[in-house]
Design an enzyme around this catalytic site. Structure first.
Site, PDB file in Angstrom:
ATOM      1  N   GLY B  15      66.138 -72.357 -53.963  1.00 38.13           N
ATOM      2  CA  GLY B  15      65.261 -71.309 -54.986  1.00 38.13           C
ATOM      3  C   GLY B  15      63.985 -70.704 -54.413  1.00 38.13           C
ATOM      4  N   ALA B  26      52.844 -66.420 -41.683  1.00 41.84           N
ATOM      5  CA  ALA B  26      52.248 -67.233 -40.603  1.00 41.84           C
ATOM      6  C   ALA B  26      52.939 -67.477 -39.584  1.00 41.84           C
ATOM      7  CB  ALA B  26      51.826 -68.589 -41.376  1.00 41.84           C
ATOM      8  N   VAL B  27      54.278 -68.022 -39.965  1.00 39.64           N
ATOM      9  CA  VAL B  27      54.940 -68.491 -38.614  1.00 39.64           C
ATOM     10  C   VAL B  27      55.280 -67.208 -37.881  1.00 39.64           C
ATOM     11  CG1 VAL B  27      57.549 -68.711 -38.012  1.00 39.64           C
ATOM     12  CG2 VAL B  27      56.378 -70.116 -40.068  1.00 39.64           C
ATOM     13  N   ARG B  76      72.348 -69.961 -51.422  1.00 38.17           N
ATOM     14  CA  ARG B  76      73.118 -71.094 -50.904  1.00 38.17           C
ATOM     15  C   ARG B  76      74.300 -70.711 -50.132  1.00 38.17           C
ATOM     16  NH1 ARG B  76      72.748 -72.901 -56.784  1.00 38.17           N
ATOM     17  NH2 ARG B  76      70.532 -73.742 -56.870  1.00 38.17           N
ATOM     18  N   ASP B 107      64.692 -79.844 -50.595  1.00 41.45           N
ATOM     19  CA  ASP B 107      65.620 -80.842 -50.379  1.00 41.45           C
ATOM     20  C   ASP B 107      66.948 -80.696 -49.990  1.00 41.45           C
ATOM     21  OD1 ASP B 107      64.097 -82.962 -51.518  1.00 41.45           O
ATOM     22  OD2 ASP B 107      66.059 -84.112 -52.512  1.00 41.45           O
ATOM     23  N   THR B 130      59.152 -74.949 -52.997  1.00 38.35           N
ATOM     24  CA  THR B 130      59.580 -74.836 -54.009  1.00 38.35           C
ATOM     25  C   THR B 130      58.526 -75.330 -55.183  1.00 38.35           C
ATOM     26  OG1 THR B 130      60.821 -76.638 -55.316  1.00 38.35           O
ATOM     27  CG2 THR B 130      60.068 -77.521 -53.515  1.00 38.35           C
ATOM     28  N   ASP B 132      58.935 -77.143 -57.678  1.00 40.96           N
ATOM     29  CA  ASP B 132      58.812 -78.176 -58.424  1.00 40.96           C
ATOM     30  C   ASP B 132      58.162 -79.415 -57.976  1.00 40.96           C
ATOM     31  OD1 ASP B 132      60.731 -77.113 -60.223  1.00 40.96           O
ATOM     32  OD2 ASP B 132      62.476 -77.715 -59.197  1.00 40.96           O
ATOM     33  N   ASP B 134      58.546 -81.697 -55.851  1.00 38.81           N
ATOM     34  CA  ASP B 134      59.257 -82.751 -55.793  1.00 38.81           C
ATOM     35  C   ASP B 134      59.746 -83.471 -54.446  1.00 38.81           C
ATOM     36  OD1 ASP B 134      60.871 -81.055 -55.641  1.00 38.81           O
ATOM     37  OD2 ASP B 134      62.727 -81.408 -56.813  1.00 38.81           O
ATOM     38  N   ARG B 159      50.165 -70.088 -77.684  1.00 36.69           N
ATOM     39  CA  ARG B 159      49.228 -70.728 -78.378  1.00 36.69           C
ATOM     40  C   ARG B 159      48.539 -69.698 -79.508  1.00 36.69           C
ATOM     41  NH1 ARG B 159      47.280 -75.751 -78.840  1.00 36.69           N
ATOM     42  NH2 ARG B 159      47.718 -76.569 -76.895  1.00 36.69           N
ATOM     43  N   ARG B 176      63.898 -80.472 -63.263  1.00 39.93           N
ATOM     44  CA  ARG B 176      64.902 -81.061 -63.663  1.00 39.93           C
ATOM     45  C   ARG B 176      64.717 -82.423 -63.250  1.00 39.93           C
ATOM     46  NH1 ARG B 176      69.306 -78.069 -65.170  1.00 39.93           N
ATOM     47  NH2 ARG B 176      68.363 -76.165 -64.099  1.00 39.93           N
ATOM     48  N   ALA B 191      48.244 -79.276 -74.245  1.00 42.25           N
ATOM     49  CA  ALA B 191      49.389 -79.578 -75.209  1.00 42.25           C
ATOM     50  C   ALA B 191      49.228 -80.863 -75.796  1.00 42.25           C
ATOM     51  CB  ALA B 191      50.571 -79.803 -74.112  1.00 42.25           C
ATOM     52  N   ALA B 219      46.270 -78.053 -87.167  1.00 31.47           N
ATOM     53  CA  ALA B 219      47.254 -77.310 -87.764  1.00 31.47           C
ATOM     54  C   ALA B 219      48.450 -76.677 -86.802  1.00 31.47           C
ATOM     55  CB  ALA B 219      46.389 -75.995 -88.176  1.00 31.47           C
ATOM     56  N   ARG B 252      58.966 -73.830 -83.556  1.00 31.50           N
ATOM     57  CA  ARG B 252      59.576 -72.776 -82.801  1.00 31.50           C
ATOM     58  C   ARG B 252      59.869 -73.239 -81.299  1.00 31.50           C
ATOM     59  NH1 ARG B 252      59.015 -67.807 -86.028  1.00 31.50           N
ATOM     60  NH2 ARG B 252      59.148 -68.904 -88.099  1.00 31.50           N
TER      61      ARG B 252
END
Lengths: 328, 328, 328, 328
Positions: B15, B26-27, B76, B107, B130, B132, B134, B159, B176, B191, B219, B252
């Site tokens: 992704g 930079a590379v 991919r 990953d 990524t 994420d 992760d 909001r 995920r 939140a 409210a 909603r």
């Protein structure tokens, strides 16, 4: 031992920065969570002297996490520099049953807090709020990350013009004593040269570098100059100097100015403000005082206020090298 | 001992995330600085197999530091999962005289790199790209900071409507397997509840929490739900569940979706990309391989790729507590 | 003849839109300028029935010109659809000495205003506030310009991913009855196809168009779909349909949703709101009623409310042609 | 009668503005749609003289609709002011088989086009691209709407600081001869006073107005000053003047400068650019010349170039009144 704290005062002082409102909110809600009261003090130390207070509860601070500036307002107070002024401030705090203080600001703010604590034994905790990132004991001050994005966004816009017209731009950014904004925003915006207070590049090296840029095929260039740059010339004098020595360049100047302080805080600054606000209140509830809440190695930490005002977070030398490599 | 590296290939895979272009830049420029060549590989591992290469020099990557996505494109590749595919890829790299590889992704990207290195002894360095966050071995992946700002900006907008209409919103954000985006953007956007894969809050506690919100005078409310939330219900089912149990709420749903991956990278991500790109190339030039460049304690570090794919950066438990306090 | 107006009520009703706060501010300040009083009515017609009023003066509306949503809040009111409800509302207005009403909203809001005026002879002026731009008698409704920028900004982000992965995206935008947002934001974002309620392109022409795109060398494509598109398929069904018929495409869907309604209003919407607010109050002071303030040919004009709710601003056929040419 | 046009040249000239890239894209794709060729001319008239041309097709202009500046670059050309220079330019156009010219820029650009057309009978159509909106024959120039949003966004940020510190800010915005940006962005940002070239407010009235602001309870104020303001003082002198006469004010200055020209164009500017580009090419194909494409009453129209450079779009007097009412 200190008595149990039942009411905390919170204030902002010095230059405003994005995230101050988020920090006030966090202080107020942490008080609410621990079922103690919270009082907002308007206009910094000046409001302490004039007794300009407001009761705050969890609902009073709704809808402010994303607002720039500080709704408690900020001010400089000459009167607080006098013993008499501080005595008035202390009397007002006692009269309002305020037991401890969270003060959000920079160097000057913390210096005031230290003196106030020494004189009256009043518990104080500092939260570093300034866009300049020039405080020791924290890798990030509140508002710094937002200011970087604001500056980079402005430079991106100026680059549209620079590259459309093959121009050289000198852009002055904030940072009287510290080049953090200049260096990071400069790397972030892909600046060809970055002039910071911590390093005197020298005017000749600037010319060399610009010459090298020209020869390497760059038609336009951006040079970032921190306010406190030590080249001995301000940004307009730099323009004149380069135009005299490199007449082939069409040079322009932009001073970004006060817009760097404002705007809705970044997610990073909002989260940091929330974490710092919680820690500030809970540190007071733990019976501690005279600390600054900071972020070190991604952890919320405590640094003695005395230490925070003495040092200054160091510029990242390695990032200077990265900047040089990037403008190859 | 490895031979001296004279040509490096760079690619993006998996992704896309904001900052990938800045990392490629930079590379390329670090190669140029060290006077070695650089080749861009299009479409990730698939482009290695099809030999979709392009010569890159310092000027080829101008004007991309602020662009989202990846100009080398990503894809991919099922073929790369076969021995035959990898052999083709290797042959192409050798034919182009590419001595080493910098691969930017997550990953799956690193898993491919490890296998490739094992089979052919080909030097590889990974850069974690990524949104994420992760990946073990780095506190921040490229694009994560930008995604947080994008998400917070979107929630700020929602909001406006939530509070104009006293509504409850369930907002689904990416993540995920990891709740980093949900937790940090949730705190940043103020939140009321945040549902993440790492913790099963339980539906009853959600109702309790919403009830408490109502009673405390709120409210409108925002509940952030990570894609991978373990409540057993998706965001639309959560809506139905709450509407059934709390008919007084007008609920909603908003699924933020793919806009979270795009946009101009934040200053933080651009600087991080620049630092990581320099380190990746210089690590290869030092004769090292099989590492991921990461950021730990604000320092650029190396983590063995094997280790990076095994672990996963942990959610900040303390921040969950901060979140609870903030929604008092 | 109507008596001199000394106190005006202002309210927002229906879906919120950016610029509503700016319009309220303009109404309040124009009242102040003409030295008459102004009352804010919370929650639209429902607040009229429950008597949920607040005194407003020039200072009460400071700092709101740049805020999305409506601080007076909005709501739908079933009770106002009954004679009894409207009678209560009327009684409350009279009890509060309110002489006339400025109501900000869309179709439904104006329909309510017309009925109310008919029954009680109560002077009303409407300001069109909705992002959909579906009101006759004005080229621009309040919030429409802001929504276009929000949508285009979101699509720009999604395009980063679309072009990094050579994907086809279906993006659903607001507009149940009117394709203004879809058409303008689609042209603004460079979409390949735009499906709007006013035209049934037909699914076969969509496939043809996507085929042409592929053949012309476009690797990625964006198709904008208005909520109210008449193709007979929703955005997820469109995805399935295209994937079945063009398996070479990797198709994704994004539903932009509620974020389209929020955010700080654009300069255009703020200026329009200011102009409309002045005109609304001064029209009432001129003794006129039952008009909608609108913008036609860049001039502030008046259109009878009856006429405003009957028609609907037409889609620009020429812009459809421009869109076709742009996706050549 | 003119021969059939088979190849059109397109260029940008004068100060860059957001939307120029979108207009180039529209010109190129409209050529492609009508199956004629299109050539880009770099660096404005200077590139015509030096023959700095590039073949453009529908795919060459992908991904630029949302980019600020102009990828064809812009420049001023002294040489084009000489007969000799224009002859060279003409020879180059003929040598490249270019039959007609679309030129995007402001006053100076159109003046050049008129002269060129007179001398060589070369078909030209102008598209008004400048942020200043100072061209007769169009209600909006390309880039003007974007610049308004950029300016309002910057003032919003500065107001955070102004209101946090109870300060008075003088903010200089672009507009040497025309106060459109100052007036509209001033109203949009809620400025207390707006100084424009078209009206000499007088320094005394400024003081009066600021005094009135103070007395009405405003703690902070923003005064917008167009570059070309006729008060006889520049923005720094205004600061000194006010500080001398109203020592209670803490006054600051911000000169927004070049960032006003850059940035991604608003949806409005992208759509306008697309419509204008189509019209420019189709007007040439209709055998017409010497017109400027403009927007009047929301319709795309043609105005003789001679007329466009003579007049100047008038400031909206009614908006000055709105501004006065808003700062009550």
């Amino acid at each position: 031992m200190m008595e149990k704290i039942k009411k905390i005062g919170v204030m902002t002082s010095g230059g405003d920065s994005p995230g101050m409102n988020a920090a006030i909110r966090a202080v107020v809600r942490t008080c609410s969570y621990h079922e103690i009261e919270c009082i907002g003090i308007y206009h910094g130390y000046q409001g302490m002297i004039s007794g300009d207070f407001i009761d705050l509860n969890a609902r009073s601070v709704k809808g402010i996490i994303n607002k720039g500036g500080t709704f408690l307002k900020s001010a400089r107070s000459k009167e607080f520099m006098t013993k008499e002024g501080r005595q008035k401030a202390y009397n007002n705090l006692k009269a309002a049953n305020i037991d401890a203080l969270v003060t959000i600001g920079g160097d000057g703010t913390f210096t005031g807090a230290i003196v106030f604590n020494k004189e009256f034994g009043f518990p104080v905790i500092g939260i570093p709020g300034t866009i300049d990132n020039d405080i020791a004991g924290t890798s990030h001050t509140l508002g710094y990350d937002t200011a970087l994005n604001t500056v980079v966004d402005a430079i991106d816009k100026i680059r549209d013009t620079a590259s459309s017209h093959d121009r050289l731009f000198f852009i002055e950014v904030m940072g009287r004593d510290a080049g953090h904004i200049a260096l990071n925003a400069g790397v972030g915006a892909g600046a060809e040269e970055i002039l910071i207070p911590e390093e005197n590049l020298g005017l000749e090296r600037l010319l060399e570098s610009l010459n090298r840029s020209k020869q390497s095929g760059k038609a336009s260039s951006i040079v970032i100059v921190a306010e406190g740059d030590k080249s001995g010339k301000n940004v307009f004098e730099l323009k004149d100097y380069v135009e005299k020595n490199m007449p082939e360049y069409d040079v322009r100047v932009s001073v970004l100015g006060h817009l760097q302080r404002g705007g809705s805080p970044s997610c990073f600054d909002r989260v940091l403000a929330s974490r710092m606000g919680v820690k500030a209140v809970e540190t007071l509830l733990d019976g501690k005082s005279n600390y600054m809440v900071g972020l070190l190695n991604d952890q919320i930490t405590l640094t003695p206020l005395e230490q925070a005002i003495k040092g200054q977070s160091k510029i990242d030398k390695e990032l200077i090298r990265v900047s040089d490599i990037m403008s190859v």
